[in-house]
Design a protein around this motif. Sequence first.
Motif, PDB file in Angstrom:
ATOM      1  N   GLY A  45       0.814  -1.210   0.000  1.00 16.69           N
ATOM      2  CA  GLY A  45       0.000   0.000   0.000  1.00 16.69           C
ATOM      3  C   GLY A  45       0.845   1.256   0.000  1.00 16.69           C
ATOM      4  N   ARG A  46       1.949   1.226   0.742  1.00 18.14           N
ATOM      5  CA  ARG A  46       2.871   2.364   0.774  1.00 18.14           C
ATOM      6  C   ARG A  46       3.455   2.605  -0.619  1.00 18.14           C
ATOM      7  NH1 ARG A  46       6.132   0.484   4.170  1.00 18.14           N
ATOM      8  NH2 ARG A  46       5.369   1.530   6.054  1.00 18.14           N
ATOM      9  N   ALA A  47       3.845   1.529  -1.294  1.00 13.07           N
ATOM     10  CA  ALA A  47       4.433   1.658  -2.631  1.00 13.07           C
ATOM     11  C   ALA A  47       3.437   2.257  -3.618  1.00 13.07           C
ATOM     12  CB  ALA A  47       4.908   0.297  -3.121  1.00 13.07           C
ATOM     13  N   VAL A  48       2.208   1.782  -3.584  1.00  9.12           N
ATOM     14  CA  VAL A  48       1.192   2.298  -4.503  1.00  9.12           C
ATOM     15  C   VAL A  48       0.857   3.754  -4.168  1.00  9.12           C
ATOM     16  CG1 VAL A  48      -1.172   2.018  -5.346  1.00  9.12           C
ATOM     17  CG2 VAL A  48       0.230  -0.002  -4.868  1.00  9.12           C
ATOM     18  N   PHE A  49       0.730   4.048  -2.895  1.00  6.56           N
ATOM     19  CA  PHE A  49       0.392   5.410  -2.485  1.00  6.56           C
ATOM     20  C   PHE A  49       1.490   6.388  -2.882  1.00  6.56           C
ATOM     21  CE2 PHE A  49      -0.028   9.079   0.201  1.00  6.56           C
ATOM     22  CZ  PHE A  49      -1.394   9.250   0.357  1.00  6.56           C
ATOM     23  N   GLN A  50       2.734   6.033  -2.599  1.00  4.88           N
ATOM     24  CA  GLN A  50       3.838   6.959  -2.871  1.00  4.88           C
ATOM     25  C   GLN A  50       4.043   7.205  -4.359  1.00  4.88           C
ATOM     26  OE1 GLN A  50       7.223   5.285  -0.824  1.00  4.88           O
ATOM     27  NE2 GLN A  50       6.549   6.026   1.182  1.00  4.88           N
ATOM     28  N   THR A  51       3.700   6.238  -5.195  1.00  5.42           N
ATOM     29  CA  THR A  51       3.920   6.390  -6.638  1.00  5.42           C
ATOM     30  C   THR A  51       2.682   6.842  -7.394  1.00  5.42           C
ATOM     31  OG1 THR A  51       3.458   4.025  -6.969  1.00  5.42           O
ATOM     32  CG2 THR A  51       5.766   4.675  -6.692  1.00  5.42           C
ATOM     33  N   ASN A  52       1.550   6.978  -6.707  1.00  5.66           N
ATOM     34  CA  ASN A  52       0.315   7.395  -7.364  1.00  5.66           C
ATOM     35  C   ASN A  52      -0.430   8.466  -6.563  1.00  5.66           C
ATOM     36  OD1 ASN A  52      -0.253   5.376  -9.799  1.00  5.66           O
ATOM     37  ND2 ASN A  52       0.620   4.177  -8.129  1.00  5.66           N
ATOM     38  N   CYS A  53      -0.955   8.065  -5.438  1.00  9.95           N
ATOM     39  CA  CYS A  53      -1.834   8.938  -4.653  1.00  9.95           C
ATOM     40  C   CYS A  53      -1.134  10.200  -4.164  1.00  9.95           C
ATOM     41  CB  CYS A  53      -2.391   8.172  -3.463  1.00  9.95           C
ATOM     42  SG  CYS A  53      -3.016   6.530  -3.869  1.00  9.95           S
ATOM     43  N   ALA A  54       0.160  10.084  -3.862  1.00 13.22           N
ATOM     44  CA  ALA A  54       0.905  11.211  -3.306  1.00 13.22           C
ATOM     45  C   ALA A  54       1.009  12.384  -4.260  1.00 13.22           C
ATOM     46  CB  ALA A  54       2.305  10.759  -2.884  1.00 13.22           C
ATOM     47  N   ALA A  55       0.780  12.159  -5.549  1.00 14.12           N
ATOM     48  CA  ALA A  55       0.842  13.256  -6.513  1.00 14.12           C
ATOM     49  C   ALA A  55      -0.089  14.389  -6.122  1.00 14.12           C
ATOM     50  CB  ALA A  55       0.485  12.741  -7.908  1.00 14.12           C
ATOM     51  N   CYS A  56      -1.215  14.066  -5.507  1.00 15.58           N
ATOM     52  CA  CYS A  56      -2.141  15.106  -5.043  1.00 15.58           C
ATOM     53  C   CYS A  56      -2.222  15.198  -3.529  1.00 15.58           C
ATOM     54  CB  CYS A  56      -3.537  14.840  -5.591  1.00 15.58           C
ATOM     55  SG  CYS A  56      -3.810  15.622  -7.161  1.00 15.58           S
ATOM     56  N   HIS A  57      -2.160  14.051  -2.880  1.00 16.98           N
ATOM     57  CA  HIS A  57      -2.357  14.031  -1.425  1.00 16.98           C
ATOM     58  C   HIS A  57      -1.086  14.316  -0.644  1.00 16.98           C
ATOM     59  CE1 HIS A  57      -6.514  12.776  -1.627  1.00 16.98           C
ATOM     60  NE2 HIS A  57      -6.186  11.844  -2.497  1.00 16.98           N
ATOM     61  N   GLY A  58       0.063  14.289  -1.318  1.00 12.83           N
ATOM     62  CA  GLY A  58       1.328  14.463  -0.618  1.00 12.83           C
ATOM     63  C   GLY A  58       1.764  13.157   0.018  1.00 12.83           C
ATOM     64  N   PHE A  59       3.049  13.044   0.293  1.00  9.38           N
ATOM     65  CA  PHE A  59       3.563  11.794   0.850  1.00  9.38           C
ATOM     66  C   PHE A  59       3.018  11.496   2.237  1.00  9.38           C
ATOM     67  CE2 PHE A  59       7.098  12.738  -2.202  1.00  9.38           C
ATOM     68  CZ  PHE A  59       6.831  11.674  -3.049  1.00  9.38           C
ATOM     69  N   ASP A  60       2.626  12.533   2.977  1.00 10.32           N
ATOM     70  CA  ASP A  60       2.064  12.292   4.312  1.00 10.32           C
ATOM     71  C   ASP A  60       0.536  12.349   4.312  1.00 10.32           C
ATOM     72  OD1 ASP A  60       1.522  14.987   4.046  1.00 10.32           O
ATOM     73  OD2 ASP A  60       2.546  15.594   5.903  1.00 10.32           O
ATOM     74  N   GLY A  61      -0.073  12.509   3.118  1.00  6.86           N
ATOM     75  CA  GLY A  61      -1.530  12.518   3.018  1.00  6.86           C
ATOM     76  C   GLY A  61      -2.202  13.775   3.505  1.00  6.86           C
ATOM     77  N   ARG A  62      -1.432  14.847   3.713  1.00 13.44           N
ATOM     78  CA  ARG A  62      -2.022  16.065   4.293  1.00 13.44           C
ATOM     79  C   ARG A  62      -2.058  17.249   3.322  1.00 13.44           C
ATOM     80  NH1 ARG A  62       0.698  16.592  10.213  1.00 13.44           N
ATOM     81  NH2 ARG A  62       2.618  16.346   8.980  1.00 13.44           N
ATOM     82  N   GLN A  63      -1.864  16.967   2.055  1.00 12.55           N
ATOM     83  CA  GLN A  63      -1.880  18.060   1.093  1.00 12.55           C
ATOM     84  C   GLN A  63      -3.297  18.564   0.823  1.00 12.55           C
ATOM     85  OE1 GLN A  63       1.226  18.070  -1.889  1.00 12.55           O
ATOM     86  NE2 GLN A  63      -0.332  18.254  -3.486  1.00 12.55           N
TER      87      GLN A  63
END
Length: 266
Positions: free
Chosen positions: A188-206
């Motif tokens: 989940g970390r790998a998928v989040f960091q390479t996809n979701c983080a583009a908008c949500h940020g690496f810590d999910g607080r964007q």
Amino acid sequence: MFNLSFGAAAGALALAIVATPLAASDDDHHDYNEEDQAGDFAYEAPAKPTEAWMLAAGGRIYDKWWAALDRPEPVYFTHPAYPATATKSGADTWRCVTCHGWDYKGATGIFRAGEDYTGIKGIDGAIGRDEGEIIALLRAPLHGYTQEMIGDEEIGWLAAFVSRGQIDMSKYVDLSTREIVAGDIDNGRAVFQTNCAACHGFDGRQLNWGGPGEDAFVGTEASDLPDEVMNKILNAHPGVWMINLRAFGPGVAADVLRYAATLPQE
């Protein structure tokens, strides 16, 4: 909730592959309009829709059809079939999920009590049902979805989702405690960091959906409303430029959900 726009990432990639070391000028956009592209992705259908695309589109319609289809919000009155004893009113009562739940079990699932209780059964009994029969029920007076609200092709996507797109939410979320019970955090970390983080940020607080003094980040939502977030991960949030993981299956979505719940909540 989620809005996983890739505009910033796409722009960075475009600059990275330019052969010249000179930065692009303000006028050098190659006719690429991010808002137009976002609108196409959020509201348009591909020329040859895949099964995964149709099921995700149907899931967004199930969530909030007017946002998914760029239609006027039904603010005129509460849905005639919505129980008078229930707590909501107006547009929210026209959403499928309001009565049938994020776990698709309605009154026997997570919505069996509390402010979301309606007493209405879920749609899990319609798994595998003929899509024509489902469409007929959606058009019938009980549901009352007209062609102006949801077009013929669009209601087919919703019927496909009801028949073939539901998942067994209990495999991933405890329906009694609403706790996450499955998922590989590392994947989940790998998928989040390479996809979701583009908008949500690496810590999910964007992105923050909370009101004044009340944060609502990715971590907050995944922890408090995992069944809802699971649906957003699989199908995307309606009406925004957000990716979905429908083509990768609920297992990968559950991995992202479990990792997201470890991110900061404030």
